[in-house]
Write a protein that holds these residues in place. Structure first.
Motif, PDB file in Angstrom:
ATOM      1  N   THR A   1       0.806  -1.222   0.000  1.00 21.93           N
ATOM      2  CA  THR A   1       0.000   0.000   0.000  1.00 21.93           C
ATOM      3  C   THR A   1       0.840   1.273   0.000  1.00 21.93           C
ATOM      4  O   THR A   1       0.287   2.369   0.113  1.00 21.93           O
ATOM      5  CB  THR A   1      -0.922   0.028   1.234  1.00 21.93           C
ATOM      6  OG1 THR A   1      -0.122   0.027   2.420  1.00 21.93           O
ATOM      7  CG2 THR A   1      -1.843  -1.180   1.252  1.00 21.93           C
TER       8      THR A   1
ATOM      9  N   VAL B   1      -6.616   1.824  -0.846  1.00 23.54           N
ATOM     10  CA  VAL B   1      -6.314   0.947   0.294  1.00 23.54           C
ATOM     11  C   VAL B   1      -7.593   0.313   0.828  1.00 23.54           C
ATOM     12  O   VAL B   1      -7.642  -0.901   1.109  1.00 23.54           O
ATOM     13  CB  VAL B   1      -5.597   1.734   1.421  1.00 23.54           C
ATOM     14  CG1 VAL B   1      -5.479   0.879   2.682  1.00 23.54           C
ATOM     15  CG2 VAL B   1      -4.214   2.179   0.963  1.00 23.54           C
TER      16      VAL B   1
ATOM     17  N   GLU C   1      -3.097   0.660   9.348  1.00 18.76           N
ATOM     18  CA  GLU C   1      -3.417  -0.449   8.449  1.00 18.76           C
ATOM     19  C   GLU C   1      -3.273  -1.789   9.171  1.00 18.76           C
ATOM     20  O   GLU C   1      -4.102  -2.686   9.009  1.00 18.76           O
ATOM     21  CB  GLU C   1      -2.496  -0.416   7.227  1.00 18.76           C
ATOM     22  CG  GLU C   1      -2.735   0.753   6.309  1.00 18.76           C
ATOM     23  CD  GLU C   1      -1.883   0.697   5.058  1.00 18.76           C
ATOM     24  OE1 GLU C   1      -2.029   1.583   4.226  1.00 18.76           O
ATOM     25  OE2 GLU C   1      -1.083  -0.258   4.911  1.00 18.76           O
TER      26      GLU C   1
END
Length: 500
Positions: free
Chosen positions: A172, A180, A206
């Protein structure tokens, strides 16, 4: 049931130990996050599973059976697909061709089946419909795509393998938020289907959004595995740092700077490709560190200061005088030096003698037209000796030297005529410990002689041991300054990872 188990993986490259003891287990239907600082061994561990790196020791067990992964093809045959941090796309081929590149559908064994190619690629492209951006189409050549779009193609190529085990090494890093979120929707669906996913990321938000478990690797060793629901950001960072984290001793004080003192370099609101609104100053005699995760704009700023890349906004001053180099030649004339860790691209002239490699900057700064080898050798001897460079004769080709000694030659070329500002862009990459020690001893000496030095290093220990202050970069901007008692490994990690 555990799908993949790695025990005691070890890998060394000469004297450099990339992975000391890698242990990892991956269960069916989970996203298992792998995290660690730059150079901790995460990527090496994944490359062992992918077959692109052969371990020196350890074992890999797949579905309860020990396996030997002889290469990337063997890994794919075992049902493992991997997204590499370094993209492996063919620039002149189309998006569709790149997506199916590892397994192009053939017709009669000789020609690409264009109908099957279009059909299979379309399924992957449709997954990112609405977030892939303008100009993204199956027949678009990859070289025409933006960085985020190229990264999407690499993700699609990995997903197209339909492998039961998928490894994503920082997938990402170039994606925007919408991309994302779509990617995570896909990963959650695959997890629900029972697929197993290894996910490497430096972005804490994340990790906690997508992961089920997290394994921390520190200094080449697996140190902890935790359930995401039972841990938090400070705990993970503490595991990355270790139990004993103290203020790193400040670099030894430089001798008093002779002559005038003041600011060597000042930058205000600098912006360009890969960085924005960067401001800082470097005093004469100071070593300013650039920290943070790899690829957060540090190198881009240094190259812009040297005129090797353009900047769109902001102002620069050297010794109080406005300065903006349109190219490296202008920067050199103004007393700005730049040393890259990529000596193959930015440093040595392959096949040419050491003398020719150490004197080009001297030629430029003094506009020399006549070559007097004897005089040049005398001028080059001092910097080469100061760096303890080992060579037979100065007329030997630079390729006859070790990597560390080649880098010393690259650095020595800037010291024949002393610059005002020295920009060091990860200068110790790929050199041995003794060469590093010699280099940093000289850097501290140069600071004592009044140079303003900016040091970017991908090794956090180098920054903490050698920089007077550290600016932590994230997403192209400076997010924190560390000085005095703030100069700890924990604070450096926290500033880099939490902001990410």
């Amino acid at each position: 049931m555990t799908e993949l188990l790695i025990r005691g993986a070890r890998k060394a490259y000469g004297a450099t130990l990339a992975l000391r003891r890698g242990d990892f287990d991956l269960k069916g239907g989970e996203v298992h996050v792998l995290i660690g600082s730059n150079g901790s061994g995460k990527s090496t561990l994944c490359k062992i599973v992918a077959g692109s790196v052969k371990p020196d020791a350890g074992e890999v067990i797949l579905n309860g059976q020990p396996v030997t992964i002889a290469g990337p093809q063997a890994s794919r045959a075992l049902g493992i697909g991997i997204f590499y941090q370094e993209l492996s796309l063919s620039a002149r081929r189309t998006v569709a061709e790149n997506i199916l590149l590892p397994d192009l559908p053939m017709k009669g064994g000789l020609f690409v089946d264009r109908v099957a190619l279009a059909s299979r690629a379309a399924r992957q492209i449709a997954e990112f419909e609405g977030v892939s951006g303008e100009g993204f189409a199956a027949d678009t050549p990859v070289f025409k795509l933006r960085a985020d779009q190229r990264q999407l193609v690499e993700i699609m190529k990995t997903l197209a393998t339909e492998a039961p085990i998928l490894i994503f090494d920082e997938p990402t890093s170039a994606l925007d938020r919408a991309q994302v979120e779509r990617f995570f929707e896909i990963l959650n669906r695959l997890k629900g289907e029972g697929r197993s996913i290894v996910f490497i990321s430096h972005r804490m938000d994340e990790i906690f959004a997508i992961g089920d478990r997290v394994t921390v690797i520190r200094d080449g060793e697996t140190v902890a595995t935790s359930n995401i629901a039972e841990t938090d950001v400070p705990s993970v960072i503490r595991q990355m740092v270790g139990e004993h984290d103290e203020v790193v001793a400040a670099p030894p004080a430089a001798p008093a700077v002779s002559g005038d003192t003041g600011t060597a370099l000042s930058v205000e609101g600098l912006g360009g490709s890969g960085f924005s609104n960067v401001s800082f100053s470097v005093a004469r005699g100071e070593i300013l560190g650039f920290g943070g995760l790899h690829g957060q704009g540090q190198s881009a700023v240094l190259r812009a200061l040297f005129g090797a890349a353009p900047h769109a906004s902001g102002s620069i001053a050297v010794r109080g005088e406005p300065f903006a180099a349109a190219n490296p030649r202008q920067a050199i004339a103004r007393g700005v030096a730049y040393v890259s860790g990529d000596r193959g691209r930015d440093g040595i002239v392959q096949g040419r003698p050491i003398l020719e490699n150490v004197t080009p900057v001297h030629f430029l700064r003094n506009r020399l037209r006549i070559v007097r080898p004897g005089e040049l050798q005398k001028k080059a001897a001092g910097p080469l000796d100061a760096l303890k460079t080992k060579f037979q004769t100065i007329d030997h080709p630079i390729n006859s030297l070790s990597g560390g000694n080649q880098q010393k030659v690259v650095i020595a070329r800037w010291l024949i005529d002393r610059p005002d500002v020295l920009l060091l862009d990860d200068p110790t990459k790929g050199i041995d410990l003794q060469a590093k020690s010699d280099l940093f001893a000289l850097i501290r000496q140069l600071a004592g002689e009044g140079l303003g030095i900016v040091l970017y290093s991908s090794e956090d220990a180098e920054l903490l041991a050698n920089a007077d202050r550290i600016l932590v970069f994230n997403s192209g901007s400076v997010t924190r300054e560390l000085s005095g008692e703030d100069r700890t490994r924990y604070n450096l990690y926290h500033a880099a990872y939490e902001a990410a």
